[in-house]
Scaffold this active site. Structure first.
Site, short mmCIF file in Angstrom:
data_model
loop_
_atom_site.label_atom_id
_atom_site.label_comp_id
_atom_site.label_asym_id
_atom_site.label_seq_id
_atom_site.Cartn_x
_atom_site.Cartn_y
_atom_site.Cartn_z
N GLY A 18 0.80 -1.22 0.00
CA GLY A 18 0.00 0.00 0.00
C GLY A 18 0.83 1.27 0.00
CG ASP A 39 3.98 -4.73 7.13
OD1 ASP A 39 3.63 -3.71 6.51
OD2 ASP A 39 3.19 -5.63 7.47
CG ASN A 94 2.39 3.89 6.46
OD1 ASN A 94 1.57 4.67 5.99
ND2 ASN A 94 2.41 2.60 6.12
CB SER A 141 -6.55 9.91 8.03
OG SER A 141 -7.76 9.95 7.29
CE1 TYR A 154 -7.86 4.73 10.33
CE2 TYR A 154 -9.19 6.51 9.43
CZ TYR A 154 -8.05 5.74 9.40
OH TYR A 154 -7.10 5.96 8.43
CE LYS A 158 -4.98 6.91 10.99
NZ LYS A 158 -3.56 6.48 11.00
CB THR A 191 -4.76 1.15 0.49
OG1 THR A 191 -5.68 1.66 1.47
CG2 THR A 191 -3.85 2.26 0.02
#
Length: 675
Positions: A18, A39, A94, A141, A154, A158, A191
C-alpha cells in the site's frame, strides 16, 4: 526548512504494501541510501525488499517482521537500521488500521505505536542523545481534520496523531533534538484499508458499514503514488510541526489549523485578553503556593470586569435554576472519575440542577466514599451513590452501568470524565481514550432508543489542549484531540436518529485539579527541564475552579446541540464553531493567476484579484496597459496624456519597451515622450 533526502537512511512501519511501500519507492527514487521496512506481514515484506533491491540495487532495503504494538519488536527495527546502515535519518510511522469492530487494537496501533515510534525516533536520532537529528513523519488522515459517522474511533485515533505531532513539532523539541516533525493526512487512497472498509464498522449499529462505505465513496480518491510524491515535498520543504493533506490526486498542500481563540461562537476576545493579563500576575503563585486564593481573586476580577465592560448575562456563579429550566430535573446520571476535582463538581452541579441521583465511579475508593457522604449531606440521603470502577476494564464498566440502571430503572446522563496526565504515557492513552470510548458505547447501549432506552446525554470531557498543542505534554494533548474527533463523529445525525442520545464535549481550561497541581510530574521522562516548562506553559493560561466546569456542563445540557464542542475557561462557558476542513486549505496564489512566472498577470486582474495577489501593484498595472507589440506602442505614444500619467524617470521606465532604440526610430515625437 529544507532537507536533502540523498544519502539518508529511512525506517518505515507498515511499509510492506500500500502507501507504505510506495513511500520506499519514491524515497529511493529521490536518492535515499537505504530503507528498513517494518511490517507484520512477512510474505509482503520479503517480496517488497526483493522488488526494491532488484530495481534500485542490492542491499538498499531490508525487512524485519514487526508488531508495532510490542515495544521490543518496534525497537528492534530501529536497532536493525543502525546495525545495517550505521545511522538513521528519517522515520515514517505509517502502520495503521481502520477497524472500529476491534477498536482496542485500533487504538493500540494508531495511537500507542505512533507515540512509541516518535519517542524511539528521538532516542536514536536526537542530538540530545548523540544523534544527528532528522525527520519524523507521522501518518494521520483527512479524518484527523474532520468527523465521519462511519468510523468514529478511527477518526479519534487520527485526531490523536495530529494533536501529538503539533505538540512534538514545537521549538522546544526541535532545538533539543534537531528533529523536524511533520504530519501527513492522506485522503481516500486506493488501498485494501479503504476498499474493505465496510467490514470494519463499529458493531451493534444497523447499516453503519454501509454508511461508512458510502461516506468514503463520496470523497475524492487517489492512487498511493500521489501520497508518496507528497511525502517528498513534506520531508524536503515542510516546516517543523506542519500538517499536510494529499487527496484527490492533487498536489499536496499544507493546512492552516485555526488558533483556538478564533473558534468561539460569540466573539468576545476581550475577555480572553483580560483574563490573560490577570493570569500572568497570579498563575505563578497559584501553581506554586495557593491555587484557590489566586483563582478566586482572578475569577472575581474577571466577572466584575466582563459584566461591566462586555455586558454579559448574570455570572454563572449567581445563576438560579428555576423549576422549568433545570436541565437535569429528575434525571439519573453516571459520572466517571467522580471522586474529586472536576468529576465531583459536575456531580454536585447535576444534583443542584435537579438530578434525581448521581452514581460516582472511580478507582479512588476512600475519596469516593467521602465525596458521596458530602453530596448526600448537602442534597439528601441516597441522592449520591458510588461504585469503584477502573474505566479501562470492560467488566467493571459494564457493572457500574448495569447497577445504575437496575437501581433507578433508567439512566439519562453519562459524563465520561475519568482522565490522567502522567509520565507513563501509555497509561494516559489507555485511560483517556479507551476508557472514554467504552463509557460512550455503554451509554448508547443503556440509553439508546434502538436498545429500548429513552435517549439521553453523553458529555465527554476533553480539554483546551484538545484544541491547541502543548509541547510539555504531547501525549496528553493527543488524547484530548482524540476526544474531540471521536465526540463529533458520535454526535452525527446517524447516531442521534438511531438512539436519541445527544453527544457533546466540554474542554476545561486550566482548572484547580490534581492534574494541574502535578503537571511537572506528568511530563515525558528523559527531556531536560520539561517539568518546569510544563508549569510555566500552564501558568500562561487563565485559571478557574472545578466548580466552573460543573456549571458549564449544566449549560450544555440546557443549550447544547448534538455533536457540539464547548469550552469552560476562566469562569465562562462558550460553544466553539469548528470550521469545515476545506477552509484549512490555502487559497490559490494570486486568485488563480501566475501558474507560470512568465504568464503572471497576463490578463488584467479584477479588484478582487488584486486584493489576493500581494505582488500586484501600480507598476504591474501599467505594464499590462502597454502592449509589447510595436503597433500598440505607436498608438499609445500618440497621446501626450498617456505619457504624462507618471513623471520623470519612473514614466520613462513605464512607457518605453525594452527595444528603446527601435522605438526611437519609429516614433518621430520621441522628445515629446521624454517630457
Amino acid at each position: 526548512m529544507s532537507y536533502d533526502i540523498k544519502g539518508k537512511i529511512a525506517l518505515i512501519t507498515g511499509g510492506a504494501a500500500g502507501i507504505g511501500y510506495t513511500y520506499s519507492v519514491e524515497l529511493l527514487k529521490n536518492g535515499l541510501a537505504g530503507v528498513v521496512i517494518a511490517d507484520l506481514n512477512a510474505d509482503n515484506g520479503n517480496q517488497a525488499i526483493n522488488t526494491l533491491n532488484t530495481e534500485f540495487g542490492a542491499n538498499k532495503a531490508v525487512f524485519i517482521k514487526t508488531d508495532v504494538t510490542k515495544f521490543d519488536q518496534l525497537e528492534a527495527a530501529f536497532k536493525l537500521a543502525i546495525s545495517t546502515f550505521g545511522t538513521l535519518d528519517i522515520v515514517i510511522n505509517n502502520a495503521g488500521i481502520m477497524n472500529d469492530a476491534h477498536w482496542e487494537l485500533e487504538i493500540a496501533i494508531n495511537c500507542n505505536a505512533v507515540a512509541q515510534g516518535s519517542l524511539l525516533g528521538i532516542k536514536y536520532m536526537g542530538k540530545n542523545n548523540g544523534g544527528k537529528g532528522g525527520v519524523i513523519v507521522n501518518i494521520a488522515s483527512i479524518l484527523g481534520l474532520q468527523e465521519l459517522a462511519g468510523c468514529p474511533i478511527y477518526v479519534g485515533t487520527k485526531h490523536f496523531v495530529v494533536g501529538l505531532d503539533r505538540s512534538f513539532g514545537t521549538p522546544y523539541y526541535y532545538n533539543l533534538t534537531g528533529i523536524k516533525f511533520g504530519t501527513m493526512c492522506p485522503g481516500v487512497t486506493d488501498t485494501p484499508l479503504i476498499s474493505e472498509a465496510g467490514k470494519f464498522a463499529l458493531q451493534g449499529y444497523p447499516d453503519l458499514g454501509r454508511v461508512l462505505a458510502e461516506e468514503l465513496g463520496s470523497l475524492p480518491k487517489q492512487p498511493p503514488e500521489n501520497v508518496a510524491k507528497g511525502l517528498i515535498t513534506l520531508i524536503t520543504k515542510g516546516e517543523n510541526g506542519s500538517v499536510w493533506v494529499s487527496e484527490g490526486g492533487e498536489p499536496i498542500y499544507e493546512v492552516a489549523i485555526p488558533e483556538r481563540q478564533t473558534l468561539r461562537k460569540n466573539n468576545a476576545d476581550i475577555k480572553f485578553k483580560i483574563v490573560n493579563v490577570i493570569s500572568k500576575n497570579f498563575c505563578e503563585m497559584a501553581l506554586s503556593t495557593n491555587f484557590r486564593r489566586a483563582n478566586e481573586f482572578a475569577a472575581s476580577v474577571y466577572r466584575c470586569f466582563s459584566n461591566a465592560a462586555v455586558c454579559t448575562s448574570t455570572p454563572l456563579l449567581k445563576r438560579d435554576y428555576s423549576e422549568n429550566t433545570k436541565p437535569a430535573q429528575c434525571k439519573v446520571a453516571l459520572v466517571t472519575g467522580g471522586a474529586r476535582g472536576i468529576g465531583y463538581h459536575i456531580s454536585d452541579s447535576l444534583l443542584e440542577a435537579g438530578a434525581k441521583a448521581v452514581v460516582l465511579g472511580d478507582i479512588l475508593v476512600d475519596d469516593l466514599e467521602e465525596a458521596t457522604c458530602r453530596l448526600n449531606e448537602k442534597y439528601g440521603e441516597n441522592r449520591a451513590l458510588f461504585q469503584p470502577c477502573d474505566v479501562t476494564k470492560k467488566e467493571e464498566m459494564e457493572k457500574i452501568f448495569k447497577c445504575t440502571a437496575e437501581k433507578f430503572g433508567k439512566l439519562d446522563i453519562v459524563v465520561n470524565n475519568a482522565g490522567v496526565a502522567e509520565s507513563e504515557w501509555d497509561k494516559v492513552i489507555n485511560i483517556n481514550t479507551t476508557g472514554l470510548v467504552l463509557g460512550t458505547i455503554l451509554g448508547f447501549q443503556h440509553m439508546g432508543a434502538h436498545k429500548g432506552g429513552r435517549g439521553g446525554y453523553i458529555i465527554n470531557v476533553s480539554s483546551i489542549l484538545g484544541l491547541q498543542p502543548l509541547f510539555s505534554m504531547p501525549v496528553y494533548s493527543g488524547t484530548k484531540w482524540f476526544v474531540i474527533g471521536f465526540t463529533k463523529s458520535m454526535g452525527s445525525e446517524y447516531f442521534h436518529n438511531l438512539s436519541k442520545v445527544k453527544v457533546m464535549a466540554v474542554c476545561p481550561g486550566v482548572t484547580d485539579t490534581e492534574i494541574i497541581k502535578n503537571a511537572g510530574k506528568a511530563t515525558l521522562p528523559t527531556f531536560d527541564k520539561l517539568d518546569k516548562e510544563a508549569a510555566k506553559s500552564l501558568a500562561s493560561l487563565p485559571p478557574q475552579g472545578p466548580e466552573e466546569v460543573g456549571r458549564s456542563v449544566i449549560e450544555m445540557l440546557r443549550d447544547g446541540e448534538n455533536g457540539s464542542v464547548w469550552v469552560s475557561e476562566a469562569c465562562e462557558t462558550y460553544k466553539t464553531v469548528m470550521p469545515d476542513r476545506s477552509t484549512f486549505k490555502p487559497p490559490p496564489p494570486c486568485g488563480g493567476h501566475g501558474k507560470k512566472k512568465k504568464d503572471k498577470h497576463k490578463k488584467k486582474a479584477s479588484p478582487e484579484d488584486r486584493k489576493v495577489c500581494k505582488n500586484y501593484d501600480s507598476k504591474d498595472q501599467e505594464k499590462k496597459a502597454h502592449s509589447k507589440n510595436e503597433d500598440q506602442c505607436k498608438k499609445d505614444h500618440k497621446h501626450d496624456d498617456t505619457c504624462k500619467k507618471d513623471d520623470g524617470k519612473h514614466q520613462e521606465k513605464k512607457v518605453h519597451s525594452k527595444d528603446e532604440d527601435k522605438c526611437k526610430k519609429d516614433h518621430k515625437h520621441n522628445e515629446k515622450c521624454k517630457t
